[in-house]
Design a protein around this motif. Structure first.
Motif, PDB file in Angstrom:
ATOM      1  N   GLY A  60      51.580  48.212   8.751  1.00  0.00           N
ATOM      2  CA  GLY A  60      50.948  47.404   7.709  1.00  0.00           C
ATOM      3  C   GLY A  60      49.431  47.517   7.681  1.00  0.00           C
ATOM      4  N   ALA A  61      48.842  48.239   8.637  1.00  0.00           N
ATOM      5  CA  ALA A  61      47.380  48.399   8.664  1.00  0.00           C
ATOM      6  C   ALA A  61      46.909  49.467   7.689  1.00  0.00           C
ATOM      7  CB  ALA A  61      46.911  48.752  10.074  1.00  0.00           C
ATOM      8  N   GLY A  62      47.860  50.230   7.126  1.00  0.00           N
ATOM      9  CA  GLY A  62      47.515  51.269   6.176  1.00  0.00           C
ATOM     10  C   GLY A  62      48.555  51.377   5.090  1.00  0.00           C
ATOM     11  N   GLU A  64      50.341  54.419   2.142  1.00  0.00           N
ATOM     12  CA  GLU A  64      50.421  55.725   1.505  1.00  0.00           C
ATOM     13  C   GLU A  64      50.769  55.476   0.054  1.00  0.00           C
ATOM     14  OE1 GLU A  64      53.015  59.859   1.417  1.00  0.00           O
ATOM     15  OE2 GLU A  64      53.403  58.396   3.005  1.00  0.00           O
ATOM     16  N   ILE A  65      49.982  56.053  -0.854  1.00  0.00           N
ATOM     17  CA  ILE A  65      50.153  55.836  -2.285  1.00  0.00           C
ATOM     18  C   ILE A  65      50.201  57.187  -2.991  1.00  0.00           C
ATOM     19  CG2 ILE A  65      49.132  54.830  -4.379  1.00  0.00           C
ATOM     20  CD1 ILE A  65      49.977  52.685  -2.363  1.00  0.00           C
ATOM     21  N   ARG A  66      51.112  57.296  -3.948  1.00  0.00           N
ATOM     22  CA  ARG A  66      51.160  58.461  -4.831  1.00  0.00           C
ATOM     23  C   ARG A  66      51.166  57.970  -6.263  1.00  0.00           C
ATOM     24  NH1 ARG A  66      55.347  62.546  -1.740  1.00  0.00           N
ATOM     25  NH2 ARG A  66      54.167  62.519   0.205  1.00  0.00           N
ATOM     26  N   LEU A  67      50.404  58.669  -7.103  1.00  0.00           N
ATOM     27  CA  LEU A  67      50.286  58.301  -8.509  1.00  0.00           C
ATOM     28  C   LEU A  67      50.881  59.375  -9.403  1.00  0.00           C
ATOM     29  CD1 LEU A  67      46.582  57.029  -8.660  1.00  0.00           C
ATOM     30  CD2 LEU A  67      48.660  55.712  -8.175  1.00  0.00           C
ATOM     31  N   ARG A  68      51.241  58.971 -10.618  1.00  0.00           N
ATOM     32  CA  ARG A  68      51.655  59.953 -11.624  1.00  0.00           C
ATOM     33  C   ARG A  68      50.536  60.970 -11.756  1.00  0.00           C
ATOM     34  NH1 ARG A  68      56.052  57.789 -13.409  1.00  0.00           N
ATOM     35  NH2 ARG A  68      56.213  55.588 -13.870  1.00  0.00           N
ATOM     36  N   GLY A  69      50.902  62.212 -11.962  1.00  0.00           N
ATOM     37  CA  GLY A  69      49.904  63.265 -12.066  1.00  0.00           C
ATOM     38  C   GLY A  69      49.615  63.938 -10.739  1.00  0.00           C
ATOM     39  N   GLY A  70      50.174  63.406  -9.640  1.00  0.00           N
ATOM     40  CA  GLY A  70      50.069  64.076  -8.357  1.00  0.00           C
ATOM     41  C   GLY A  70      48.983  63.612  -7.407  1.00  0.00           C
ATOM     42  N   LEU A  71      48.176  62.615  -7.781  1.00  0.00           N
ATOM     43  CA  LEU A  71      47.164  62.122  -6.841  1.00  0.00           C
ATOM     44  C   LEU A  71      47.846  61.421  -5.670  1.00  0.00           C
ATOM     45  CD1 LEU A  71      44.341  60.742  -9.146  1.00  0.00           C
ATOM     46  CD2 LEU A  71      44.288  62.775  -7.711  1.00  0.00           C
ATOM     47  N   ARG A  72      47.300  61.649  -4.477  1.00  0.00           N
ATOM     48  CA  ARG A  72      47.840  61.047  -3.249  1.00  0.00           C
ATOM     49  C   ARG A  72      46.703  60.414  -2.468  1.00  0.00           C
ATOM     50  NH1 ARG A  72      49.531  66.240  -3.115  1.00  0.00           N
ATOM     51  NH2 ARG A  72      48.430  66.636  -1.179  1.00  0.00           N
ATOM     52  N   PHE A  73      47.021  59.303  -1.794  1.00  0.00           N
ATOM     53  CA  PHE A  73      46.027  58.577  -1.017  1.00  0.00           C
ATOM     54  C   PHE A  73      46.637  58.084   0.282  1.00  0.00           C
ATOM     55  CE2 PHE A  73      45.332  57.833  -5.529  1.00  0.00           C
ATOM     56  CZ  PHE A  73      44.026  58.239  -5.693  1.00  0.00           C
ATOM     57  N   ARG A  74      45.908  58.209   1.374  1.00  0.00           N
ATOM     58  CA  ARG A  74      46.221  57.512   2.630  1.00  0.00           C
ATOM     59  C   ARG A  74      45.085  56.527   2.824  1.00  0.00           C
ATOM     60  NH1 ARG A  74      47.837  62.344   6.472  1.00  0.00           N
ATOM     61  NH2 ARG A  74      45.591  62.431   6.384  1.00  0.00           N
ATOM     62  N   GLU A  75      45.450  55.283   3.036  1.00  0.00           N
ATOM     63  CA  GLU A  75      44.463  54.200   3.003  1.00  0.00           C
ATOM     64  C   GLU A  75      44.515  53.351   4.275  1.00  0.00           C
ATOM     65  OE1 GLU A  75      44.956  53.605  -1.825  1.00  0.00           O
ATOM     66  OE2 GLU A  75      46.070  52.292  -0.472  1.00  0.00           O
ATOM     67  N   THR A  76      43.408  52.659   4.508  1.00  0.00           N
ATOM     68  CA  THR A  76      43.310  51.664   5.577  1.00  0.00           C
ATOM     69  C   THR A  76      43.039  50.314   4.938  1.00  0.00           C
ATOM     70  OG1 THR A  76      42.464  53.238   7.204  1.00  0.00           O
ATOM     71  CG2 THR A  76      41.972  50.916   7.589  1.00  0.00           C
ATOM     72  N   VAL A  77      43.810  49.306   5.307  1.00  0.00           N
ATOM     73  CA  VAL A  77      43.590  47.955   4.808  1.00  0.00           C
ATOM     74  C   VAL A  77      42.342  47.396   5.483  1.00  0.00           C
ATOM     75  CG1 VAL A  77      44.525  45.609   4.670  1.00  0.00           C
ATOM     76  CG2 VAL A  77      46.035  47.597   4.323  1.00  0.00           C
ATOM     77  N   LEU A  78      41.399  46.906   4.681  1.00  0.00           N
ATOM     78  CA  LEU A  78      40.139  46.353   5.184  1.00  0.00           C
ATOM     79  C   LEU A  78      40.150  44.834   5.259  1.00  0.00           C
ATOM     80  CD1 LEU A  78      37.680  48.560   3.092  1.00  0.00           C
ATOM     81  CD2 LEU A  78      38.316  48.860   5.504  1.00  0.00           C
ATOM     82  N   GLU A  84      43.588  35.074  -1.310  1.00  0.00           N
ATOM     83  CA  GLU A  84      42.157  35.227  -1.599  1.00  0.00           C
ATOM     84  C   GLU A  84      41.750  36.664  -1.878  1.00  0.00           C
ATOM     85  OE1 GLU A  84      39.486  33.328   1.124  1.00  0.00           O
ATOM     86  OE2 GLU A  84      40.820  31.615   1.348  1.00  0.00           O
ATOM     87  N   VAL A  85      41.989  37.567  -0.925  1.00  0.00           N
ATOM     88  CA  VAL A  85      41.500  38.936  -1.097  1.00  0.00           C
ATOM     89  C   VAL A  85      42.399  39.938  -0.378  1.00  0.00           C
ATOM     90  CG1 VAL A  85      39.912  38.876   0.877  1.00  0.00           C
ATOM     91  CG2 VAL A  85      39.445  40.422  -1.021  1.00  0.00           C
ATOM     92  N   TYR A  86      42.560  41.083  -1.021  1.00  0.00           N
ATOM     93  CA  TYR A  86      43.256  42.225  -0.431  1.00  0.00           C
ATOM     94  C   TYR A  86      42.401  43.441  -0.760  1.00  0.00           C
ATOM     95  CZ  TYR A  86      47.067  45.509   0.617  1.00  0.00           C
ATOM     96  OH  TYR A  86      47.840  46.514   1.140  1.00  0.00           O
ATOM     97  N   ALA A  87      41.962  44.154   0.274  1.00  0.00           N
ATOM     98  CA  ALA A  87      41.070  45.295   0.068  1.00  0.00           C
ATOM     99  C   ALA A  87      41.469  46.437   0.982  1.00  0.00           C
ATOM    100  CB  ALA A  87      39.623  44.889   0.332  1.00  0.00           C
ATOM    101  N   TYR A  88      41.221  47.643   0.520  1.00  0.00           N
ATOM    102  CA  TYR A  88      41.536  48.833   1.296  1.00  0.00           C
ATOM    103  C   TYR A  88      40.598  49.958   0.886  1.00  0.00           C
ATOM    104  CZ  TYR A  88      44.279  49.093  -2.987  1.00  0.00           C
ATOM    105  OH  TYR A  88      44.671  49.036  -4.305  1.00  0.00           O
ATOM    106  N   ARG A  89      40.452  50.911   1.803  1.00  0.00           N
ATOM    107  CA  ARG A  89      39.663  52.112   1.511  1.00  0.00           C
ATOM    108  C   ARG A  89      40.584  53.318   1.581  1.00  0.00           C
ATOM    109  NH1 ARG A  89      37.303  51.951   7.145  1.00  0.00           N
ATOM    110  NH2 ARG A  89      38.747  53.295   8.277  1.00  0.00           N
ATOM    111  N   VAL A  90      40.200  54.363   0.903  1.00  0.00           N
ATOM    112  CA  VAL A  90      40.945  55.617   0.954  1.00  0.00           C
ATOM    113  C   VAL A  90      40.345  56.467   2.066  1.00  0.00           C
ATOM    114  CG1 VAL A  90      41.564  57.707  -0.296  1.00  0.00           C
ATOM    115  CG2 VAL A  90      41.516  55.508  -1.494  1.00  0.00           C
TER     116      VAL A  90
END
Length: 156
Positions: A60-62, A64-78, A84-90
């Protein structure tokens, strides 16, 4: 080809060279909205049309996201502060020209519902920054549609 981005913290959301901010009021209360954002990561595919895969990583600390069109992201929850707030960086992406990316979802009570403010913060090459600014209307539409679907999902 995936590449590693510059690690940024929550302060980047307020200081990034490109900041796209969108806001919408939902009928749903902050608690279920937060749960849908932060705790039901796989559920994103049901309400955010551009997301084709969403799964938590590292307990749950990170993410993995994939979007239409093929973009991919591995993220860290900040940040994940209930209702109140949910934030993450790629950390890693295949988006060309990106140097740093972070997103923040800030929730605030709005009557009996929730005001959702989504900030998309980015840095990158000059063409990348220009392309993001040009994409603003499309991102605004995607956000509006996602919030409508999310509101239906969490109030059903």
């Amino acid at each position: 080809m995936a590449h590693r981005l510059r690690p940024v913290g929550t302060g980047f959301v307020g200081s990034a060279p490109v900041r796209l901010v969108f806001e919408r009021d939902l009928a749903a209360a902050p608690d279920p909205v937060f749960r849908a954002l932060a705790e039901d990561v796989p559920g994103w595919t049901a309400w955010f049309g551009a997301v084709t895969l969403a799964r938590p990583t590292d307990g749950g600390a990170g993410r993995e996201i994939r979007l239409r069109g093929g973009l991919r992201f591995r993220e860290t929850v900040l940040a994940a502060e209930p209702a109140e707030v949910y934030a993450y960086r790629v950390d890693v992406t295949n988006a060309p020209g990106a140097h740093a990316l972070a997103e923040e979802w800030r929730l605030a009570p709005a009557g009996t519902g929730t005001r959702v403010r989504w900030t998309f913060a980015a840095d990158g090459t000059a063409p990348f920054r220009v392309a993001l600014k040009a994409a603003r209307p499309g991102l605004a539409r995607a956000f509006r549609d996602a919030m409508t679907a999310l509101d239906r999902r969490v109030t059903a």
